[in-house]
Design an enzyme around this catalytic site. Sequence first.
Site, PDB file in Angstrom:
ATOM      1  N   PHE A 149       0.805  -1.221   0.000  1.00  0.00           N
ATOM      2  CA  PHE A 149       0.000   0.000   0.000  1.00  0.00           C
ATOM      3  C   PHE A 149       0.839   1.273   0.000  1.00  0.00           C
ATOM      4  O   PHE A 149       0.346   2.349  -0.317  1.00  0.00           O
ATOM      5  CB  PHE A 149      -0.931   0.022   1.227  1.00  0.00           C
ATOM      6  CG  PHE A 149      -0.247   0.392   2.518  1.00  0.00           C
ATOM      7  CD1 PHE A 149      -0.008   1.727   2.831  1.00  0.00           C
ATOM      8  CD2 PHE A 149       0.200  -0.587   3.402  1.00  0.00           C
ATOM      9  CE1 PHE A 149       0.642   2.080   4.013  1.00  0.00           C
ATOM     10  CE2 PHE A 149       0.850  -0.239   4.581  1.00  0.00           C
ATOM     11  CZ  PHE A 149       1.082   1.101   4.885  1.00  0.00           C
ATOM     12  N   LYS A 173      -1.469  -6.888  -9.536  1.00  0.00           N
ATOM     13  CA  LYS A 173      -2.500  -6.794  -8.499  1.00  0.00           C
ATOM     14  C   LYS A 173      -2.062  -5.704  -7.522  1.00  0.00           C
ATOM     15  O   LYS A 173      -1.105  -5.867  -6.775  1.00  0.00           O
ATOM     16  CB  LYS A 173      -2.653  -8.108  -7.722  1.00  0.00           C
ATOM     17  CG  LYS A 173      -3.858  -8.054  -6.789  1.00  0.00           C
ATOM     18  CD  LYS A 173      -3.810  -9.050  -5.659  1.00  0.00           C
ATOM     19  CE  LYS A 173      -3.072  -8.576  -4.442  1.00  0.00           C
ATOM     20  NZ  LYS A 173      -3.587  -7.339  -3.808  1.00  0.00           N
ATOM     21  N   SER A 226       5.107  -7.144   3.309  1.00  0.00           N
ATOM     22  CA  SER A 226       5.629  -7.534   4.621  1.00  0.00           C
ATOM     23  C   SER A 226       6.444  -8.827   4.517  1.00  0.00           C
ATOM     24  O   SER A 226       6.252  -9.626   3.590  1.00  0.00           O
ATOM     25  CB  SER A 226       4.457  -7.746   5.572  1.00  0.00           C
ATOM     26  OG  SER A 226       3.594  -8.737   5.026  1.00  0.00           O
ATOM     27  N   CYS A 281       9.743   1.287   3.688  1.00  0.00           N
ATOM     28  CA  CYS A 281      10.615   0.156   4.021  1.00  0.00           C
ATOM     29  C   CYS A 281      12.029   0.637   4.321  1.00  0.00           C
ATOM     30  O   CYS A 281      12.841  -0.117   4.838  1.00  0.00           O
ATOM     31  CB  CYS A 281      10.630  -0.852   2.883  1.00  0.00           C
ATOM     32  SG  CYS A 281      11.410  -0.218   1.404  1.00  0.00           S
ATOM     33  N   GLU A 382       9.252  -4.382  13.054  1.00  0.00           N
ATOM     34  CA  GLU A 382       8.885  -3.246  12.198  1.00  0.00           C
ATOM     35  C   GLU A 382       7.617  -2.581  12.745  1.00  0.00           C
ATOM     36  O   GLU A 382       6.589  -3.226  12.890  1.00  0.00           O
ATOM     37  CB  GLU A 382       8.632  -3.730  10.768  1.00  0.00           C
ATOM     38  CG  GLU A 382       8.322  -2.606   9.804  1.00  0.00           C
ATOM     39  CD  GLU A 382       8.177  -3.086   8.361  1.00  0.00           C
ATOM     40  OE1 GLU A 382       7.510  -4.093   8.116  1.00  0.00           O
ATOM     41  OE2 GLU A 382       8.752  -2.421   7.471  1.00  0.00           O
TER      42      GLU A 382
HETATM   43  P1  NAD Z   1       1.343  -6.811   2.750  1.00  0.00           P
HETATM   44  O1  NAD Z   1       2.349  -7.892   2.904  1.00  0.00           O
HETATM   45  O2  NAD Z   1       0.188  -6.813   3.669  1.00  0.00           O
HETATM   46  O3  NAD Z   1       0.718  -6.853   1.271  1.00  0.00           O
HETATM   47  C1  NAD Z   1       1.513  -6.765   0.100  1.00  0.00           C
HETATM   48  C2  NAD Z   1       0.802  -7.462  -1.049  1.00  0.00           C
HETATM   49  O4  NAD Z   1       0.755  -8.873  -0.819  1.00  0.00           O
HETATM   50  C3  NAD Z   1      -0.649  -7.038  -1.224  1.00  0.00           C
HETATM   51  O5  NAD Z   1      -0.918  -6.936  -2.605  1.00  0.00           O
HETATM   52  C4  NAD Z   1      -1.435  -8.143  -0.567  1.00  0.00           C
HETATM   53  O6  NAD Z   1      -2.720  -8.294  -1.120  1.00  0.00           O
HETATM   54  C5  NAD Z   1      -0.571  -9.361  -0.839  1.00  0.00           C
HETATM   55  N1  NAD Z   1      -0.636 -10.362   0.230  1.00  0.00           N
HETATM   56  C6  NAD Z   1      -0.425 -10.140   1.542  1.00  0.00           C
HETATM   57  N2  NAD Z   1      -0.525 -11.277   2.245  1.00  0.00           N
HETATM   58  C7  NAD Z   1      -0.797 -12.253   1.355  1.00  0.00           C
HETATM   59  C8  NAD Z   1      -1.040 -13.659   1.475  1.00  0.00           C
HETATM   60  N3  NAD Z   1      -0.989 -14.282   2.639  1.00  0.00           N
HETATM   61  N4  NAD Z   1      -1.308 -14.345   0.358  1.00  0.00           N
HETATM   62  C9  NAD Z   1      -1.337 -13.726  -0.831  1.00  0.00           C
HETATM   63  N5  NAD Z   1      -1.117 -12.401  -1.004  1.00  0.00           N
HETATM   64  C10 NAD Z   1      -0.861 -11.669   0.073  1.00  0.00           C
HETATM   65  O7  NAD Z   1       2.145  -5.434   2.831  1.00  0.00           O
HETATM   66  P2  NAD Z   1       1.563  -3.954   3.016  1.00  0.00           P
HETATM   67  O8  NAD Z   1       1.053  -3.789   4.404  1.00  0.00           O
HETATM   68  O9  NAD Z   1       0.677  -3.592   1.883  1.00  0.00           O
HETATM   69  O10 NAD Z   1       2.919  -3.086   2.844  1.00  0.00           O
HETATM   70  C11 NAD Z   1       3.764  -2.754   3.914  1.00  0.00           C
HETATM   71  C12 NAD Z   1       4.934  -3.692   4.001  1.00  0.00           C
HETATM   72  O11 NAD Z   1       5.660  -3.666   2.771  1.00  0.00           O
HETATM   73  C13 NAD Z   1       5.948  -3.271   5.066  1.00  0.00           C
HETATM   74  O12 NAD Z   1       6.358  -4.420   5.762  1.00  0.00           O
HETATM   75  C14 NAD Z   1       7.099  -2.688   4.259  1.00  0.00           C
HETATM   76  O13 NAD Z   1       8.365  -2.768   4.883  1.00  0.00           O
HETATM   77  C15 NAD Z   1       7.053  -3.530   3.026  1.00  0.00           C
HETATM   78  N6  NAD Z   1       7.718  -2.889   1.907  1.00  0.00           N
HETATM   79  C16 NAD Z   1       8.936  -3.371   1.530  1.00  0.00           C
HETATM   80  C17 NAD Z   1       9.632  -2.766   0.502  1.00  0.00           C
HETATM   81  C18 NAD Z   1      10.988  -3.275   0.091  1.00  0.00           C
HETATM   82  O14 NAD Z   1      11.522  -2.789  -0.895  1.00  0.00           O
HETATM   83  N7  NAD Z   1      11.554  -4.229   0.796  1.00  0.00           N
HETATM   84  C19 NAD Z   1       9.072  -1.660  -0.166  1.00  0.00           C
HETATM   85  C20 NAD Z   1       7.812  -1.198   0.229  1.00  0.00           C
HETATM   86  C21 NAD Z   1       7.138  -1.830   1.274  1.00  0.00           C
END
Ligand code: NAD
Length: 482
Positions: A149, A173, A226, A281, A382
């Site tokens: 997000f 997606k 995450s 992140c 985090e």
């Molecule tokens: P999230 O993990 O909740 O969701 C990310 C994506 O994965 C979404 O599209 C979600 O629908 C999908 N998803 C989540 N859980 C899933 C599952 N069990 N099965 C299938 N699909 C699933 O992350 P968020 O809350 O949207 O974003 C914040 C996180 O992203 C933070 O932890 C942040 O550190 C990380 N992030 C990392 C980077 C990087 O470069 N390492 C960059 C930006 C954000």
Amino acid sequence: MQKLRNYINGEWVDSRSTREIEVLNPATGVPLAVEPLSTPDEASQAVEAAQAAFAEWRHTPPITRARYMFRLKEAMENSFEELSEIVTRENGKTLDEARGEVRRAIENVEVATGISSLLMGYNAEDVAQDIDEETLRQPIGVFTMLAPFNFPAMVPWWFLPYAIACGDTFVLKPSRQTPMAANRLYEILDEVMLPPGVVNLVNGTHDVADRLMDHPSVKGVSFVGSTRAARHVYAYSAEHGKRVQAQGGAKNSLVVMPDADLGRTVQAIMTSVCGCAGERCLAGSNLLCVGDVDKGLLPLLKSAFTSLRVGDGLDPSTQMGPVISAEAKGKIVRYIDGAIAQGARVLVDGRGLVVPGCKEGFFVGPTLLDGVTPGMTIAQEEVFGPVLSIIRVGRLREAMGIIAENPHGNAASILTASGAAAREFKYWVACGNIGINIGIAAPMATFPFGGMKDSFFGDLHGQGRDGIEFYTDRKVVISRWF
Ligand code: NAD
């Protein structure tokens, strides 16, 4: 209210799903759009459209594919302010932060315009008597991307421009919390008139994500989110035979040496901790104060934290916007409560902040915690909010030991006037992004973006050359002519 649609095979289509959710403006709590939670079958249709488009697209000369990238850049420039506003409305970050995000998205398109050179292989004559060898880079097929997000315009663009410039086809997606920027970007892609099926978009949640990972026609998966989800995506996609790059969560430290320029250090810390309300992140989260630097630094920091203007990101005077949701706010507050229960002292308390005119918004003010020790939960996990934990250490080695013990390895920064300290830090610290007198160590689009340890699962990172390698296969041709 806008009703979001899917983009499949060059057409905007209504989802047939009966499930839908509202996208909220986190500054006001007001709904902005209705988003369908599409069905897995709709994800399959998008993959099948991408698969059908692949044969012709992979055979299109790279220079022709590059021309689409030039048109995409131009179209994004024309919609620059509008895109930035959408990011602010759905995500909450300030308009300037949103502009920075959209700029980086465009920079990735700019890098991808060089695809004709980036795809070139290498060759050698007479590897044995009269035998020559050459490498070719070739596109592979359908790739999918699952987005978080926090950077709804930029993160998908770490991947999409490279994938399609390489000759692959793509299904995105977006995050269900912030799908609007991606939907607008796909309207821009529609203006660019790519052949139908080259780019597709499916709004939805985990069941759509799972289908995009296990569909037999999908060749690879790019993920950012995450660590918990990254582990699942890595394992599930690999189980289904895909190549995967899965970027996970973070716990980033800022190390301040006694010789650091305090004025610049405070600026770097503020950007790092409070930029995008800490929902980055690369955000600094632990402040490791070496020696006696805390004496001069903490009063300055306390005053900067106290005076930061928090509000609606669309207001030009706002320096920090809300966090994404009521749940995110609750989680951050629980981390602060937990730290206090474990012995931390609050120097600046962001809990209970109410922003005039935004009573329904999801705000947490900048929060400064002192007396944190490396074993406390707040120092380990985090938080993803504007919270900084101060940890005092005697020497640089001790600070580096604390960083080494954390399972994450996304980013770490050192603030110092000493070249020797900076070199030791960059040499030893196991993080994918190292800042030296920089609070947010964000690589430019020409450099790879990714972490180490639990912050990244896979091999090739996002952006730049890594993108080209991820989205292509290498073939070696060995020839002899008689
Ligand atoms: P999230 O993990 O909740 O969701 C990310 C994506 O994965 C979404 O599209 C979600 O629908 C999908 N998803 C989540 N859980 C899933 C599952 N069990 N099965 C299938 N699909 C699933 O992350 P968020 O809350 O949207 O974003 C914040 C996180 O992203 C933070 O932890 C942040 O550190 C990380 N992030 C990392 C980077 C990087 O470069 N390492 C960059 C930006 C954000």
